[in-house]
Structures are given as C-alpha cells and as structure tokens.
Design a protein around this motif. Structure first.
Motif, PDB file in Angstrom:
ATOM      1  N   SER A  18     -52.393 -12.830  -8.535  1.00 32.62           N
ATOM      2  CA  SER A  18     -51.889 -12.152  -7.844  1.00 32.62           C
ATOM      3  C   SER A  18     -50.424 -12.313  -7.834  1.00 32.62           C
ATOM      4  CB  SER A  18     -52.628 -11.540  -6.618  1.00 32.62           C
ATOM      5  OG  SER A  18     -52.237 -12.893  -5.746  1.00 32.62           O
ATOM      6  N   ILE A  19     -50.080 -13.584  -7.652  1.00 29.55           N
ATOM      7  CA  ILE A  19     -48.463 -13.861  -7.455  1.00 29.55           C
ATOM      8  C   ILE A  19     -47.665 -13.285  -8.492  1.00 29.55           C
ATOM      9  CG2 ILE A  19     -48.576 -16.154  -8.242  1.00 29.55           C
ATOM     10  CD1 ILE A  19     -47.144 -14.976  -4.950  1.00 29.55           C
ATOM     11  N   PHE A  20     -48.404 -13.416  -9.891  1.00 29.82           N
ATOM     12  CA  PHE A  20     -47.594 -13.118 -11.080  1.00 29.82           C
ATOM     13  C   PHE A  20     -47.431 -11.427 -11.150  1.00 29.82           C
ATOM     14  CE2 PHE A  20     -49.226 -17.209 -11.914  1.00 29.82           C
ATOM     15  CZ  PHE A  20     -48.235 -17.962 -12.378  1.00 29.82           C
ATOM     16  N   ASP A  21     -48.520 -10.735 -10.707  1.00 28.44           N
ATOM     17  CA  ASP A  21     -48.296  -9.399 -10.499  1.00 28.44           C
ATOM     18  C   ASP A  21     -47.104  -9.007  -9.411  1.00 28.44           C
ATOM     19  OD1 ASP A  21     -49.504  -8.128 -12.635  1.00 28.44           O
ATOM     20  OD2 ASP A  21     -51.333  -8.079 -11.881  1.00 28.44           O
ATOM     21  N   ILE A  22     -47.232  -9.647  -8.407  1.00 30.91           N
ATOM     22  CA  ILE A  22     -46.566  -9.143  -7.254  1.00 30.91           C
ATOM     23  C   ILE A  22     -45.150  -9.793  -7.246  1.00 30.91           C
ATOM     24  CG2 ILE A  22     -46.270  -9.497  -4.662  1.00 30.91           C
ATOM     25  CD1 ILE A  22     -49.399  -9.778  -4.668  1.00 30.91           C
ATOM     26  N   TYR A  23     -44.771 -10.980  -7.825  1.00 32.82           N
ATOM     27  CA  TYR A  23     -43.469 -11.432  -7.879  1.00 32.82           C
ATOM     28  C   TYR A  23     -43.012 -12.017  -9.193  1.00 32.82           C
ATOM     29  CZ  TYR A  23     -43.901 -12.122  -2.687  1.00 32.82           C
ATOM     30  OH  TYR A  23     -44.340 -11.846  -1.625  1.00 32.82           O
ATOM     31  N   PHE A  24     -43.712 -12.152 -10.056  1.00 29.21           N
ATOM     32  CA  PHE A  24     -43.328 -12.818 -11.430  1.00 29.21           C
ATOM     33  C   PHE A  24     -43.318 -11.683 -12.517  1.00 29.21           C
ATOM     34  CE2 PHE A  24     -44.537 -17.335 -10.561  1.00 29.21           C
ATOM     35  CZ  PHE A  24     -43.551 -17.346  -9.514  1.00 29.21           C
ATOM     36  N   THR A  25     -43.417 -10.212 -12.246  1.00 31.81           N
ATOM     37  CA  THR A  25     -43.369  -9.524 -13.620  1.00 31.81           C
ATOM     38  C   THR A  25     -41.935  -9.269 -13.957  1.00 31.81           C
ATOM     39  OG1 THR A  25     -43.142  -7.756 -11.821  1.00 31.81           O
ATOM     40  CG2 THR A  25     -45.529  -8.141 -12.570  1.00 31.81           C
ATOM     41  N   SER A  26     -41.731  -9.024 -15.268  1.00 28.42           N
ATOM     42  CA  SER A  26     -40.526  -9.006 -15.889  1.00 28.42           C
ATOM     43  C   SER A  26     -39.716  -7.825 -15.122  1.00 28.42           C
ATOM     44  CB  SER A  26     -40.674  -8.834 -17.688  1.00 28.42           C
ATOM     45  OG  SER A  26     -39.543  -8.356 -17.775  1.00 28.42           O
ATOM     46  N   PRO A  27     -38.477  -7.801 -14.862  1.00 27.52           N
ATOM     47  CA  PRO A  27     -37.742  -6.748 -14.252  1.00 27.52           C
ATOM     48  C   PRO A  27     -37.226  -5.857 -15.477  1.00 27.52           C
ATOM     49  CG  PRO A  27     -36.519  -8.988 -14.494  1.00 27.52           C
ATOM     50  CD  PRO A  27     -37.859  -9.308 -14.999  1.00 27.52           C
ATOM     51  N   THR A 398     -40.056  -3.814  -6.900  1.00 27.32           N
ATOM     52  CA  THR A 398     -40.858  -4.284  -5.914  1.00 27.32           C
ATOM     53  C   THR A 398     -41.895  -3.277  -5.060  1.00 27.32           C
ATOM     54  OG1 THR A 398     -39.028  -4.269  -4.208  1.00 27.32           O
ATOM     55  CG2 THR A 398     -39.589  -6.365  -5.742  1.00 27.32           C
ATOM     56  N   TYR A 399     -41.684  -2.001  -5.681  1.00 24.45           N
ATOM     57  CA  TYR A 399     -42.209  -0.927  -5.156  1.00 24.45           C
ATOM     58  C   TYR A 399     -43.731  -1.102  -4.631  1.00 24.45           C
ATOM     59  CZ  TYR A 399     -42.848   4.229  -4.082  1.00 24.45           C
ATOM     60  OH  TYR A 399     -43.000   5.426  -3.661  1.00 24.45           O
ATOM     61  N   ASP A 400     -44.516  -1.637  -5.568  1.00 24.47           N
ATOM     62  CA  ASP A 400     -46.012  -1.979  -5.185  1.00 24.47           C
ATOM     63  C   ASP A 400     -46.160  -3.151  -4.417  1.00 24.47           C
ATOM     64  OD1 ASP A 400     -46.442   0.609  -6.389  1.00 24.47           O
ATOM     65  OD2 ASP A 400     -47.038  -0.263  -8.323  1.00 24.47           O
ATOM     66  N   ARG A 401     -45.006  -3.927  -3.998  1.00 29.41           N
ATOM     67  CA  ARG A 401     -45.389  -5.208  -3.585  1.00 29.41           C
ATOM     68  C   ARG A 401     -46.206  -5.311  -2.233  1.00 29.41           C
ATOM     69  NH1 ARG A 401     -40.457  -9.584  -3.816  1.00 29.41           N
ATOM     70  NH2 ARG A 401     -41.081  -9.243  -6.057  1.00 29.41           N
ATOM     71  N   PHE A 402     -45.748  -4.372  -1.158  1.00 30.39           N
ATOM     72  CA  PHE A 402     -46.451  -4.406  -0.189  1.00 30.39           C
ATOM     73  C   PHE A 402     -47.958  -3.823  -0.135  1.00 30.39           C
ATOM     74  CE2 PHE A 402     -47.420  -1.985   3.862  1.00 30.39           C
ATOM     75  CZ  PHE A 402     -47.545  -2.948   4.600  1.00 30.39           C
ATOM     76  N   PHE A 403     -48.075  -2.830  -1.028  1.00 27.98           N
ATOM     77  CA  PHE A 403     -49.451  -2.367  -1.215  1.00 27.98           C
ATOM     78  C   PHE A 403     -50.093  -3.419  -1.719  1.00 27.98           C
ATOM     79  CE2 PHE A 403     -52.445  -0.861  -4.547  1.00 27.98           C
ATOM     80  CZ  PHE A 403     -53.280   0.003  -3.451  1.00 27.98           C
ATOM     81  N   LEU A 404     -49.853  -4.214  -2.809  1.00 29.38           N
ATOM     82  CA  LEU A 404     -50.734  -5.193  -3.383  1.00 29.38           C
ATOM     83  C   LEU A 404     -50.767  -6.415  -2.252  1.00 29.38           C
ATOM     84  CD1 LEU A 404     -49.151  -5.343  -7.000  1.00 29.38           C
ATOM     85  CD2 LEU A 404     -51.255  -4.418  -6.419  1.00 29.38           C
ATOM     86  N   GLY A 405     -49.624  -6.808  -1.632  1.00 30.95           N
ATOM     87  CA  GLY A 405     -49.901  -7.892  -0.573  1.00 30.95           C
ATOM     88  C   GLY A 405     -50.795  -7.751   0.310  1.00 30.95           C
ATOM     89  N   VAL A 406     -51.053  -6.246   0.912  1.00 34.69           N
ATOM     90  CA  VAL A 406     -51.978  -5.977   1.974  1.00 34.69           C
ATOM     91  C   VAL A 406     -53.393  -6.361   1.409  1.00 34.69           C
ATOM     92  CG1 VAL A 406     -52.991  -4.206   3.223  1.00 34.69           C
ATOM     93  CG2 VAL A 406     -50.514  -4.598   3.425  1.00 34.69           C
ATOM     94  N   GLN A 463     -53.312   7.294 -10.469  1.00 34.56           N
ATOM     95  CA  GLN A 463     -51.877   6.832 -10.498  1.00 34.56           C
ATOM     96  C   GLN A 463     -51.548   5.949 -11.624  1.00 34.56           C
ATOM     97  OE1 GLN A 463     -49.798   6.410  -6.654  1.00 34.56           O
ATOM     98  NE2 GLN A 463     -51.575   5.274  -6.235  1.00 34.56           N
ATOM     99  N   ALA A 464     -52.637   5.934 -12.749  1.00 37.21           N
ATOM    100  CA  ALA A 464     -52.465   5.103 -13.911  1.00 37.21           C
ATOM    101  C   ALA A 464     -51.819   3.722 -13.681  1.00 37.21           C
ATOM    102  CB  ALA A 464     -51.381   5.567 -14.934  1.00 37.21           C
ATOM    103  N   CYS A 465     -52.610   3.034 -12.769  1.00 32.29           N
ATOM    104  CA  CYS A 465     -52.257   1.712 -12.274  1.00 32.29           C
ATOM    105  C   CYS A 465     -52.838   0.762 -13.333  1.00 32.29           C
ATOM    106  CB  CYS A 465     -52.742   1.495 -10.808  1.00 32.29           C
ATOM    107  SG  CYS A 465     -52.034   2.397  -9.772  1.00 32.29           S
ATOM    108  N   PRO A 466     -52.214  -0.528 -13.739  1.00 31.28           N
ATOM    109  CA  PRO A 466     -52.805  -1.595 -14.662  1.00 31.28           C
ATOM    110  C   PRO A 466     -54.272  -1.819 -14.121  1.00 31.28           C
ATOM    111  CG  PRO A 466     -50.526  -2.006 -13.954  1.00 31.28           C
ATOM    112  CD  PRO A 466     -50.843  -0.883 -12.929  1.00 31.28           C
ATOM    113  N   TRP A 467     -54.981  -2.308 -15.102  1.00 32.99           N
ATOM    114  CA  TRP A 467     -56.230  -2.862 -14.517  1.00 32.99           C
ATOM    115  C   TRP A 467     -56.315  -4.139 -13.419  1.00 32.99           C
ATOM    116  CZ3 TRP A 467     -57.852  -7.976 -15.338  1.00 32.99           C
ATOM    117  CH2 TRP A 467     -57.278  -8.744 -16.034  1.00 32.99           C
ATOM    118  N   THR A 468     -55.336  -4.717 -13.522  1.00 30.28           N
ATOM    119  CA  THR A 468     -55.030  -5.885 -12.224  1.00 30.28           C
ATOM    120  C   THR A 468     -55.201  -5.473 -11.254  1.00 30.28           C
ATOM    121  OG1 THR A 468     -52.805  -5.996 -12.791  1.00 30.28           O
ATOM    122  CG2 THR A 468     -54.156  -7.520 -13.925  1.00 30.28           C
TER     123      THR A 468
END
Length: 892
Positions: A18-27, A398-406, A463-468
């Motif tokens: 999860s840390i890679f999807d939250i913090y390490f995704t390519s900008p 980082t729009y989805d960061r809070f949602f994924l973090g919760v 919302q066509a979110c990624p499978w992760t």
C-alpha cells in the motif's frame, strides 16, 4: 494455525504494498503540448559535463597552499561564467541525479526496483528534445536517455562495465577515456561530411559523464589525495575540451558549457564572496539548458528557470520564464483532468488556488506585462504561477492519499485486534480456563458485511479505480468481520478484565506502551536504544533474579551496558579502523579456543567431527582476518583486489550456513557454532568498530537464555533439564507447551527490542541507504549495485540471525510454542508499524519524507521477514549433517 500465518503474510504484503500506491506512485503525466520560447536562443550548441560524485567544497575550496584544485574552472567563475551550488535530493545516486539534471524532475524511489538503470515509466528529456545529442561515459547512465528518446538522434559512446573497478590502479582513466574519445570524435568529424554537417547544426547537445571522481571517492574517501588529484585531472580535461570546441567552431561564441555534479554538496565558504553565487535546485538545470539552445522544455520538468544565469535581454528572460510557467501549468491541467474523469462530480474537490479563471488571469497579466515592457513583473508573476502549479500537481498526485490511508489504518487496527483475540482464545487462560461451547453468530452479521463489501466495490467501480484500491478497501471489511465473529471472546475478556486489579492492569499497560514508544523513538534517535539497554541492565535488581542468580544477573548487566555503547558511536562508514576488526577476530579465536579446550577435557563424549568443525571455524576466522588486512593493503598500493582473497571470501561466505549443521544439536554448542561460522563473514564485511557488535550481542544472547531459565524457576516452575543437556530438535513434544503468561509478553518485547538493536546498533537510515562500499571490497570492487546491496543486506541480517537463534533457545527452555510467542511479536510489530504509518510525511525536505517512509517499510519488512528468519533459525538449530559414520551421542 498454518492458515492464519499464510493469511497474515498476505495481509502484511498488502499493507506493505500500500505504501507504494500511497507514496511511491510516479508523478509523471503524459499528453502535454511542448512549449518553447519564440525568440532566437543565445547558443547553437550545449556541452553538459557532469563530474559524478564531485563535492562542492572539494571543487571550490583552496588547498593548504592557498591554490585551487581546479584553476581553469575557478578562472571561468571569476572572469567569464556564473557559479553556484546545485542542491540535489536524496537518494544521492547517479541515476536520479542525472534524471533531475537532464529531464527536470526528481525521480520517485520506486525506480530502485530496477536498479536505477531502466525507466520505470517513459519520460521526456533535454536529449529527446534536441536535434542531435552525443554522449560519452558510463554504461549505467547513457543508455537510459537514449532508450527514452523518440527517433534515432541520441548517440552514446560508453566504455565496458568492467572498467568501473573501485580497486583499480587509477580510476582517473574513466575520465581520460571520455576526454580522449571526445577529441578523437572531433578529429574524425573533419573527414566525415555527414557528421560534420550534423555538428554544425543548431539545437545540439554534447554530454560528458565523468565517473572517475565518484569511483575514487568510494575507493579512497572524499578527502584522499586520489580524490583531489582526480579533480585536477578533470579540470585539465575540461580545459582541453573547451579548446577543442573553440578550435572546431572557430570561436563563434555560440557554445554554452555547463559543468556540474549529480550529487555531493555543502554550504561552506570558499573565498569566492566577491563573485555572485547563484544557487539552483538540480531540476532547474534542465529548463536552463533547454532555454539556452532553444528547444522545448522537457515535458515532465518541474524545474524553475534560473533566469540570472541567462546573459541575454530582459525580453528573452521574460519570454523564457513565461514558457516555463505554461509548461508546468500544462502538467497541472492534464493531472487535474485525469483526476476529475475518475471521480464522481459531487465528490470532486478542485484545487481552489488555481481555478480556470485564476489560470487565465495569470496568463493575461503576464502577456500584458510583456507588452508593457515590465519584464521583472513577468518573471515574478510566472514564478508565483509555477509555485501554485507545483502545489496543484502535488495536490492531485496525493488526492487519494487520505482515503487510502484511512482504509489501510482500519485494516491495521482490525488485524492487530484479531491477532490479539487469537492469542487470548488459543494460547492463554485469560478468559477463565475451560471455554464454554462457542455459539455461532447469526446471519445478520455476515449479511451486513456482505452488503458493506458490495457497496464499497460499487463505489470503486463507478470511479474506475485501480484494482489495488479494491484490495485496500475490501480487506478491512473482511478483517473486521473476522474480529466481530469472536464476540464471545471479546465478552469473556471484558468479564475477566473487570476482576483484574485496576492498578496492576494500568501499570502493565503503561510499561508496555512506554516500551513501544522507546522502540519507535529509537528509529529517530539511536540513543534511545542505549536508554532501553540501561533499563534492561537494571532489570535483575528489581526482581528476585539478583538474589537467586548473581553471576547470571551480573553477566546480563555487564553485556547490556556494553551493548548500550554501540548506539552512541558514530554510524558505520566514516573512518575505517582495521585494528578493531583484527581485535574482534582475536576475541572470536580466544572464545573458540576455550570451547575446544573444554571439548578435549571431556574425552568420554569427545567426537572427532566436533573438533573438526571448531578447527575449521577458527581457521575461517584467521583467513578472514588475513583477507581483510591483505585486501586493505593491496588497495592502498593500488594493486586491486587479489583473486585469492576474493576466492577465500566467497568460500567463507558459502560455508557459513553449512558448517553449523555439522555441529551437535546441544543448545550451547549449536548456538556457539552458528556464531563462530557467521563471524568470519561479518569480519570480511566490516571496516571498523562494528566488527565487535555481533560479538557483544551474542554474549548477551547467551546470558538471555540463562536468565530466562532462571526466571522460569523463580516463578515456581520445576525445570527438569539443565541448559547444558537441552538439545534442539525438529520433533518437539507439543504436550510440553504451556499457555501464555504476562512474562511472555516481556520475552516477546525483548526479541523485538534486540532485533531493532541489531538493525540500528551500528547505523541509521542514512548510513544504510548510502552504505560504505569499502565494506564489500573483500568480495568485489567492480561496481555491481545488486551484488553489493545483497552483501550489505546479509551483513545486516547476520545479527538478526543470531538473535532469532537465541530466541529459538528461549522458547525451548521456557516450554513455549513458537507460534504463540510469534503472535505477540506480530502484535508488537504491527503497533509500531501503525505508528510509522501515521508518521509518514509528505512535506518538508525530501530527506524527511524518505526517512519517514523508510521507517514504515523497515517495520513492515520486519513482520514479514520474521517468518523467514524463524524458519532459517529452526534450520540452523535443528538440522544436523554427518561427514561419515553412524550418529553418536552428543550429550554434553
């Protein structure tokens, strides 16, 4: 229980990923329109010279005689060019530094999975935007920019990877190879009409990558004579190259030279106060180079054009700055559109500081100022627009960061709760001994969670979110369902706690919480480990251990205090001190000699194989000391790594996990054999005081085993076997296992604390990320990031293995199932991981952000790697091999 561990491993892998999807995704985003300045550029060609690993202080400062190490470059600073310091971001490694220089963005850390050699995502660069680019240098750097270029206009000339040898006689040859090949290239171009025509075209780039300084810095240290002499060689080479260009192009004044480094800087004073210093961020150099030769700015660049470096009209500076702002604004608009398309309209929250109307207002104002000739206002306004666009890029990235973090936090809390309930249910009598028949939950609970899961999945689908995202959001639903299914355990626990003395419960909980906080703080401040070890040292004096086992208690106190010294020492990698490595080897030999002497005295139980094993281990220690000394001496004489030393080093490494299996499985003999087999490898990977660390740690582990045996006897439990007669066995009688008690929480905490101490005892995050390459010189000197990284990882794991093997003995002597203790360790680790999950930063310096993420990754790795370490420890302690003959008794 096997199912639980498999599920637990999968759950932790999800939390880890999860840390890679939250913090390490390519900008990076794609689809922008290229932007360039609509005015004639000041130069037709650009020469980029990167001195890999060159420190600013080493270049700018004067030597002891008051002379410059780079007189030609210093003369340029004083009379012709501009100068400053380029501020880089971590990791200070060649690839990300060059990406920042040439492409204009700071590459995300996920590229480390490909060794920084391949593009995790395609990106635009100055080379791609140029008409032609010719480059010379390292095979690790040049190909990645040619691979990402469209068309066939980026030409590379690199030497073989075998030249990158840290033990080579003269690493400056890497730089002279580049200079010589550039000179030959221009000489040959006079007889090649096609090449001559290309070289006389506009918008062309020449890239010279000089690796010699970095290689000498790793091999001999940045303050060595070799490093400083290499700077002089580079200065002479740059002078020759400038002369070649002036001669070839007739001194037409249309060549721009940029000399910089990919990493290494400081803020010291170099007696250049009278010359204006223009510092830049490393990514700012890419738009500067694009502006100088009139090519479009690299599409993914986030650098701000340093206009003070442009010796041109104010109109050109204003237009270039406007182009820079539009180029970054294009990225912002694409990023916003992408996020808006996959978010429900009533849930989408735009970046309010840069709405469509505000964007248009900025651009209109800038154009108006240009027409009015107010160029300073244009530059100021465009810088403000760039600042807001970069903030907006970060906002949408980082729009989805809070949602994924919760969701991940909910999963963490749920999993920790479930593991705790499982401990209480299956491995303790906290709920009152014999359990009543468990009532099955009704249909309401599963139906409710199924409904919640369907709603979550539908929300993500539209919302066509990624499978992760489905994994991160649905995992907490299933975990909390498992928790609430244990409602009867929760009820029994509540009843049991209501009868428990409140003061004792509060005291135990406070001590446990304090211990967790000390562990967390030790990741930031190593001296907290010292504080914890001092507390450990005083522990026997607050219990009956001091009256029952004075010698064991004194041993525990002494070795705890000795181990407490290491976190106060400077991190490994500063100054090598082979005398400490030799001293550690001598101490290992002395201990081995004492063990052999005791074996010889016991003639009735004497086994030839035991003697052979110990003799081999002593010889291994002697060979490792000779190899360390011989390799160091050979490298000082610049004769490289001797082949014999290399063969011996790899042989000792290969035998280190096999030789212990030839020793008896009696507890102390097997543990000592493991220690004596791993120490030679650790010595080969050591450069200073850290060689003593596993020695002290192992002594403390031996005492820990004894003190836990004494603790069991103190609690009124009769221990039928002495420690000297206990043997490791893979066929443990499960009827001997007992239920968990409060003392076992302390044992599990000790394990986690010792593991953290094993990790941070001689280093910190920075020292581990930028480890000293001298540590692996006994094995190889030719640059190989994966092999060198693997060797350093094994060096880090050796103290872990020693602790885990001791923990196996503790479980054996206290008659406790490894599963139950492992569950407590899992809970402790998860509580720490949850701490670090909340402490992850997305603001401040890149170093702060990277360190906070590293803390989380380390703790998550600890929970998953513990399974591997536990299996390795069981293999090392229980498996026995025979050289020949029938098995004999190994009772000590």
């Amino acid at each position: 229980m096997l199912v639980f561990f498999v599920l637990g491993l999968l759950v932790h892998l999800v939390f880890f990923a999860s840390i890679f999807d939250i913090y390490f995704t390519s900008p990076l985003v794609h689809g922008m329109t290229p932007q360039f300045t609509p005015l004639p550029p000041p130069a037709r060609r650009l020469v980029l010279i990167v001195a890999d690993g060159l420190r600013a202080d080493s270049l700018y400062e004067l030597d002891d005689d008051g002379k410059s190490r780079a007189p030609f470059i210093r003369n340029i600073i004083m009379h012709e060019g501009s100068w400053g310091v380029s501020h880089t971001h971590v990791p200070t490694e060649s690839r990300p530094g060059h990406v920042a220089l040439i492409a204009g963005f700071y590459e995300d850390v996920s590229a480390v999975a490909k060794g920084w050699k391949e593009n995790p995502v395609e990106f635009d660069s100055l080379f791609n935007e140029s008409k032609y680019t010719w480059s010379w240098g390292s095979p690790d750097i040049l190909p990645m920019f040619a691979k990402g270029a469209s068309g066939d206009h980026v030409y590379t000339h690199s030497y073989g990877a075998e030249r990158e040898d840290f033990g080579a006689h003269d690493a400056t040859k890497l730089d002279t190879w580049v200079f010589d090949n550039v000179k030959d290239f221009f000489h040959d171009a006079r007889n090649n009409q096609s090449l001559f025509a290309k070289l006389n075209d506009e918008k062309i780039v020449f890239f010279l990558h000089l690796l010699g300084i970095d290689t000498n810095g790793h091999a001999h240290r940045p303050y060595s004579r070799e490093y400083q002499d290499n700077i002089k060689k580079v200065d002479d080479g740059v002078k020759e190259i400038v002369s070649v260009f002036k001669h070839f192009y007739g001194n037409d004044g249309k060549t721009t030279f940029i000399f910089t480094s990919d990493h290494g800087m400081t803020d010291w004073d170099w007696k250049l106060e009278n010359w204006k210093r223009l510092d830049v961020s490393q990514a700012d150099i890419a738009p500067l180079m694009a502006s100088l030769i009139g090519v479009p700015f690299p599409l993914n660049s986030v650098g701000t054009l340093p206009v003070d470096y442009l010796n041109n009209t104010d109109l050109f500076k204003a237009e270039s700055m406007f182009t820079n702002a539009v180029q970054i604004l294009e990225q912002f608009k694409v990023k916003m559109t992408q996020k808006k398309e996959v978010t429900l309209s009533f849930l989408f929250t735009p970046f309010k500081l840069l709405s469509d109307s505000k964007q248009q207002n900025f651009l209109r104002k800038a154009r108006s100022y240009i027409k009015q000739g107010q160029y300073d206002k244009v530059v100021s306004l465009c810088k403000e627009l760039i600042h807001l666009a970069l903030k907006g890029l970060s906002y949408y990235h980082t729009y989805d960061r809070f949602f994924l973090g919760v969701n991940v936090a909910l999963g963490f809390v749920g999993w920790t709760s479930y593991a705790s309930l499982l401990i209480i249910k299956s491995h303790s009598d906290l709920t009152g001994g014999v359990r009543k028949e468990v009532k099955k939950p009704g249909r309401l609970l599963p139906c409710s969670f199924v409904a919640i899961g369907i709603l979550v999945a539908f929300f993500l689908l539209i919302q066509a979110c990624p499978w992760t995202y489905y994994v991160y959001c649905l995992l907490p639903v299933s975990i909390w369902y498992a928790v609430l299914r244990e409602f009867q355990v929760i009820r029994d626990l509540a009843v049991s706690l209501s009868t428990f003395p409140l003061s004792r419960f509060a005291g135990s909980l406070s001590v446990f919480a304090l211990g967790i906080e000390v562990l967390v703080l030790s990741f930031f401040y190593r001296y907290m480990l010292t504080a914890g070890l001092i507390a450990f040292a005083s522990w026997p004096f607050f219990t009956q251990l001091w009256t029952r086992a004075k010698i064991t208690s004194l041993g525990w106190t002494c070795f705890s205090l000795l181990l407490a010294v290491f976190p106060l020492m400077p991190v490994v990698g500063r100054k090598p001190d082979l005398s400490l490595v030799m001293g550690a080897g001598l101490l290992v030999l002395l201990l081995s000699l004492l063990v052999i002497t005791s074996l010889i005295k016991r003639k009735d139980n004497f086994v030839n194989q035991e003697l052979l094993v110990h003799v081999f281990q002593m010889l291994s220690t002697v060979f490792s000391m000779l190899v360390v000394y011989g390799t160091h001496s050979s490298l000082l004489r610049k004769q490289g790594l001797p082949l014999l030393n290399q063969i011996v080093s790899w042989t000792l490494l290969g035998s280190s996990l096999v030789v212990p299996l030839l020793s008896p499985t009696s507890l102390f003999q097997r543990l000592f054999s493991i220690f004596a087999s791993l120490m030679p490898t650790y010595l080969l990977l050591s450069t200073g005081y850290e060689a003593l660390f596993p020695l002290v740690l192992s002594c403390l582990m031996f005492v820990w085993i004894q003190i836990e045996q004494e603790t069991r006897q103190q609690s009124g439990v009769s221990c039928k076997q002495k420690l000297t007669s206990i043997e490791f066995s893979c066929n443990t009688d499960i009827t001997q296992f007992r239920q968990l008690g409060l003392d076992d929480i302390r044992r599990a905490f000790f394990l986690v604390f010792f593991l953290v101490t094993a990790f941070f005892g001689t280093g910190n995050i920075a020292s581990i990320n930028s480890f000293d390459l001298a540590s692996v010189y006994c094995f190889l000197t030719v640059f190989s990031p994966f092999m060198m990284g693997a060797l350093m990882m094994w060096k880090i794991l050796i103290p872990f293995v020693l602790v885990m093997c001791a923990f196996e003995a503790v479980q054996l002597t206290t008659h406790l199932s490894s599963k139950s203790l492992f569950l407590i360790v899992l809970v402790i680790s998860d509580i720490m991981a949850l701490h670090f999950f909340f402490l992850v930063k997305d603001y401040g310096s890149w170093l702060d952000i990277g360190t906070s993420i590293s803390h989380y990754v380390i703790v998550m790795s600890m929970t998953t790697v513990l399974v591997f370490l536990n299996g390795l420890a069981q293999l090392l302690t229980t498996t026995q091999l025979r050289l020949s003959g029938r098995p004999k008794s190994h009772l000590v």
